[in-house]
Design a protein around this motif. Structure first.
Motif, mmCIF file in Angstrom:
data_model
loop_
_atom_site.group_PDB
_atom_site.id
_atom_site.type_symbol
_atom_site.label_atom_id
_atom_site.label_comp_id
_atom_site.label_asym_id
_atom_site.label_seq_id
_atom_site.Cartn_x
_atom_site.Cartn_y
_atom_site.Cartn_z
ATOM 1 N N PHE A 103 0.823 -1.205 0.000
ATOM 2 C CA PHE A 103 0.000 0.000 0.000
ATOM 3 C C PHE A 103 0.858 1.257 0.000
ATOM 4 C CE2 PHE A 103 -4.512 0.201 0.037
ATOM 5 C CZ PHE A 103 -4.942 -1.106 0.211
ATOM 6 N N LEU A 104 1.894 1.257 0.812
ATOM 7 C CA LEU A 104 2.794 2.408 0.850
ATOM 8 C C LEU A 104 3.394 2.669 -0.528
ATOM 9 C CD1 LEU A 104 4.681 1.826 4.222
ATOM 10 C CD2 LEU A 104 3.264 3.788 3.652
ATOM 11 N N SER A 105 3.863 1.611 -1.172
ATOM 12 C CA SER A 105 4.466 1.751 -2.502
ATOM 13 C C SER A 105 3.438 2.218 -3.520
ATOM 14 C CB SER A 105 5.082 0.418 -2.934
ATOM 15 O OG SER A 105 6.078 0.000 -2.023
ATOM 16 N N LEU A 106 2.209 1.728 -3.393
ATOM 17 C CA LEU A 106 1.138 2.132 -4.304
ATOM 18 C C LEU A 106 0.833 3.622 -4.157
ATOM 19 C CD1 LEU A 106 -0.846 1.015 -6.413
ATOM 20 C CD2 LEU A 106 -2.447 0.572 -4.540
ATOM 21 N N VAL A 135 -3.490 8.825 -14.002
ATOM 22 C CA VAL A 135 -3.239 8.373 -12.630
ATOM 23 C C VAL A 135 -4.133 7.185 -12.295
ATOM 24 C CG1 VAL A 135 -3.362 8.992 -10.179
ATOM 25 C CG2 VAL A 135 -2.491 10.644 -11.834
ATOM 26 N N LEU A 136 -5.412 7.305 -12.616
ATOM 27 C CA LEU A 136 -6.363 6.219 -12.325
ATOM 28 C C LEU A 136 -6.078 4.993 -13.182
ATOM 29 C CD1 LEU A 136 -9.690 8.265 -12.015
ATOM 30 C CD2 LEU A 136 -8.267 7.345 -10.173
ATOM 31 N N ALA A 137 -5.697 5.219 -14.434
ATOM 32 C CA ALA A 137 -5.416 4.088 -15.330
ATOM 33 C C ALA A 137 -4.243 3.252 -14.835
ATOM 34 C CB ALA A 137 -5.138 4.609 -16.740
ATOM 35 N N ILE A 138 -3.296 3.886 -14.163
ATOM 36 C CA ILE A 138 -2.125 3.168 -13.656
ATOM 37 C C ILE A 138 -2.397 2.544 -12.300
ATOM 38 C CG2 ILE A 138 0.259 3.446 -12.854
ATOM 39 C CD1 ILE A 138 0.588 5.630 -14.985
ATOM 40 N N LEU A 145 -3.528 -1.738 -10.318
ATOM 41 C CA LEU A 145 -2.518 -2.205 -9.370
ATOM 42 C C LEU A 145 -3.063 -2.339 -7.954
ATOM 43 C CD1 LEU A 145 0.586 -0.083 -10.475
ATOM 44 C CD2 LEU A 145 0.190 -2.512 -10.892
ATOM 45 N N SER A 146 -4.161 -1.649 -7.660
ATOM 46 C CA SER A 146 -4.696 -1.652 -6.294
ATOM 47 C C SER A 146 -5.675 -2.793 -6.030
ATOM 48 C CB SER A 146 -5.383 -0.324 -6.002
ATOM 49 O OG SER A 146 -6.501 -0.139 -6.857
ATOM 50 N N ILE A 147 -6.095 -3.497 -7.066
ATOM 51 C CA ILE A 147 -7.124 -4.539 -6.880
ATOM 52 C C ILE A 147 -6.645 -5.646 -5.948
ATOM 53 C CG2 ILE A 147 -8.477 -6.326 -8.051
ATOM 54 C CD1 ILE A 147 -8.580 -4.497 -10.499
ATOM 55 N N PRO A 173 -3.917 -5.780 -3.863
ATOM 56 C CA PRO A 173 -3.649 -5.307 -2.502
ATOM 57 C C PRO A 173 -4.914 -5.064 -1.692
ATOM 58 C CG PRO A 173 -2.202 -4.203 -4.029
ATOM 59 C CD PRO A 173 -3.178 -4.984 -4.853
ATOM 60 N N LEU A 174 -5.997 -4.584 -2.340
ATOM 61 C CA LEU A 174 -7.248 -4.368 -1.617
ATOM 62 C C LEU A 174 -7.853 -5.686 -1.165
ATOM 63 C CD1 LEU A 174 -8.950 -1.501 -3.667
ATOM 64 C CD2 LEU A 174 -8.224 -1.426 -1.272
ATOM 65 N N VAL A 175 -7.771 -6.694 -2.025
ATOM 66 C CA VAL A 175 -8.261 -8.028 -1.636
ATOM 67 C C VAL A 175 -7.471 -8.528 -0.437
ATOM 68 C CG1 VAL A 175 -8.470 -10.428 -2.360
ATOM 69 C CG2 VAL A 175 -9.059 -8.592 -3.957
ATOM 70 N N ARG A 176 -6.141 -8.395 -0.506
ATOM 71 C CA ARG A 176 -5.288 -8.806 0.613
ATOM 72 C C ARG A 176 -5.620 -7.999 1.874
ATOM 73 N NH1 ARG A 176 -0.352 -11.547 -0.356
ATOM 74 N NH2 ARG A 176 -0.781 -13.191 -1.870
ATOM 75 N N PHE A 177 -5.934 -6.720 1.700
ATOM 76 C CA PHE A 177 -6.239 -5.866 2.838
ATOM 77 C C PHE A 177 -7.453 -6.384 3.598
ATOM 78 C CE2 PHE A 177 -8.844 -2.394 4.528
ATOM 79 C CZ PHE A 177 -7.961 -1.834 5.427
#
Length: 418
Positions: A231-234, A251-254, A258-260, A262-266
């Motif tokens: 998350f920090l790196s994201l 910004v959103l396209a990148i 990439l956040s999908i 990590p959000l599942v892991r979160f």
């Protein structure tokens, strides 16, 4: 010695008296122009070139005396509004480690020598910070790609050969185990600032190259349970892309794809257990405003020196101490954001804001964890939690911020690195 060489020799001797090397070029330019004006004025009054040069040097005065005056005038400034909160919180963190080692009932912390080891970490961190303060941060811009590649290689090596603890790999370097995942966001902030401070996001080819450069370390981190570091790196990626003048759509396209993961892991790993729950029914309302609400530190608390150090501060030293710590760290973050926004040199601005984003998210996630809100385990409280890796990298980051502040007005030199 040639006639013009006399001016050069004078300027060289003058600059040797000035410790702040960042102003040497500016001083040589200004004093050199003044010497030339004095020389031309003397020649217009009928003096030969050699006599005019000697008169100009005489008028300027002894280089030792002038050098001492300029040295006092151009002392390298240190931003006390950055350094003082850091030192105050670090000293308080050291006090907590002393209390845990010598006054708690957790035998494991006694055996770990948390105070003795922390003292070594803080001293090494302070030395590193002072070294980075003197170091010209702009040199890092030319090494941004090697730093990025080195980060990827060490991260890959850590993933392949590291010792895994609770889903997080630690790099064994023989005499110590390093949690390289918590170091990675800071290294990415440094490398991304150098790579993207002149990036043309409107160029389609460069957009896709930039997206790949940003995605690779996030994908590597996503293979571990180091969700906090991911998350920090994201957030560092999102911040760097935004500040480097990419459009909102870019910004959103990148960042969204990439956040999908990590959000599942979160949501899988989000830990709502807090230190008060480990105290058999205690809640934050049971803590005193000043002083201790606990007579002893129970044995079951295993992460009081790392993840839950802020909660331990509330229970052991009272709400007032915790509020002061919170205020100091929040002020430190506000200060560096304010400093970064005022930077004209794009690399300085990206580096400052990138580091500010890293500190901010780390602080925010740690607070969430300590107050029982959805948070992530393994997030160190900046400058307080026990651990060598994060203390060293945080102090180095502070040193870089001080180096940026020190050279904020050397615009001519900044342009040379652009």
């Amino acid at each position: 010695m040639g006639l013009d060489k006399k001016f050069e020799a004078y300027l060289d001797k003058l600059c040797k008296r000035i410790r702040n090397k960042d102003v040497h070029d500016t001083i040589k330019l200004e004093i050199g122009d003044h010497l030339q004006e004095l020389k031309e004025d003397a020649m217009e009054r009928g003096f030969s070139e050699e006599e005019a040069i000697n008169q100009a040097l005489t008028h300027m005065g002894d280089e030792k005396v002038l050098g001492k005056q300029l040295n006092r005038t151009h002392k390298a400034p240190m931003d006390l509004q950055i350094i003082l909160p850091v030192l105050a919180v670090s000293l308080f963190g050291l006090l907590i480690m002393y209390n845990l080692q010598f006054h708690s009932t957790i035998k494991a912390l006694h055996e770990m020598n948390v105070f003795s080891n922390s003292l070594v970490y803080y001293l090494a961190g302070l030395l590193s910070m002072l070294v980075m303060f003197r170091f010209d941060y702009r040199r890092l811009a030319t090494y941004s790609i090697p730093i990025y590649i080195g980060t990827l290689l060490i991260l890959s090596l850590t993933l392949l050969l590291g010792v895994w603890v609770d889903g997080i790999p630690f790099l064994n370097i023989g005499f110590a185990f390093i949690n390289f995942t918590e170091v990675t966001p800071y290294l990415l902030a440094v490398s991304f600032a150098g790579i993207f401070h002149k990036w043309d996001w409107k160029d389609t080819r460069k957009f896709w190259i930039g997206a790949g450069v940003l995605a690779l370390p996030i994908l590597l981190l996503s293979t571990t349970w180091a969700v906090a570091a991911t998350f920090l790196s994201l957030i560092v990626c999102m911040t760097i892309v935004s500040v480097s003048k990419a459009s909102i759509k870019q910004v959103l396209a990148i960042t969204l794809p990439l956040s999908i993961w990590p959000l599942v892991r979160f949501f899988v790993q989000a830990d709502t257990s807090t230190l008060p729950n480990a105290y058999a029914g205690l809640t934050l309302r049971d803590a005193n405003f000043i002083g201790s609400a606990l007579q002893s530190t129970p044995e079951p608390v295993s992460r009081v020196h790392t993840d839950f150090i802020f909660s331990y501060t509330i229970y052991t030293f009272g709400w007032l101490s915790a509020i002061i710590v919170f205020g100091l760290i929040a002020y430190f973050i506000w200060r560096i954001i304010r400093t970064g926004r005022r930077m004209v040199y794009s690399y300085a601005r990206l580096l400052t804001i990138g580091l500010a984003a890293t500190f901010s998210v780390q602080f925010f996630l740690s607070i969430l964890m300590n107050f029982g809100l959805p948070g992530l385990p393994g997030v160190a409280m900046p400058f307080m939690s026990f651990g060598g890796s994060h203390i060293l990298i945080e102090m180095i980051a502070v040193g870089l911020l001080l180096s940026i502040y020190r050279r904020r007005n050397t615009a001519e030199q900044a342009m040379a690195y652009s």
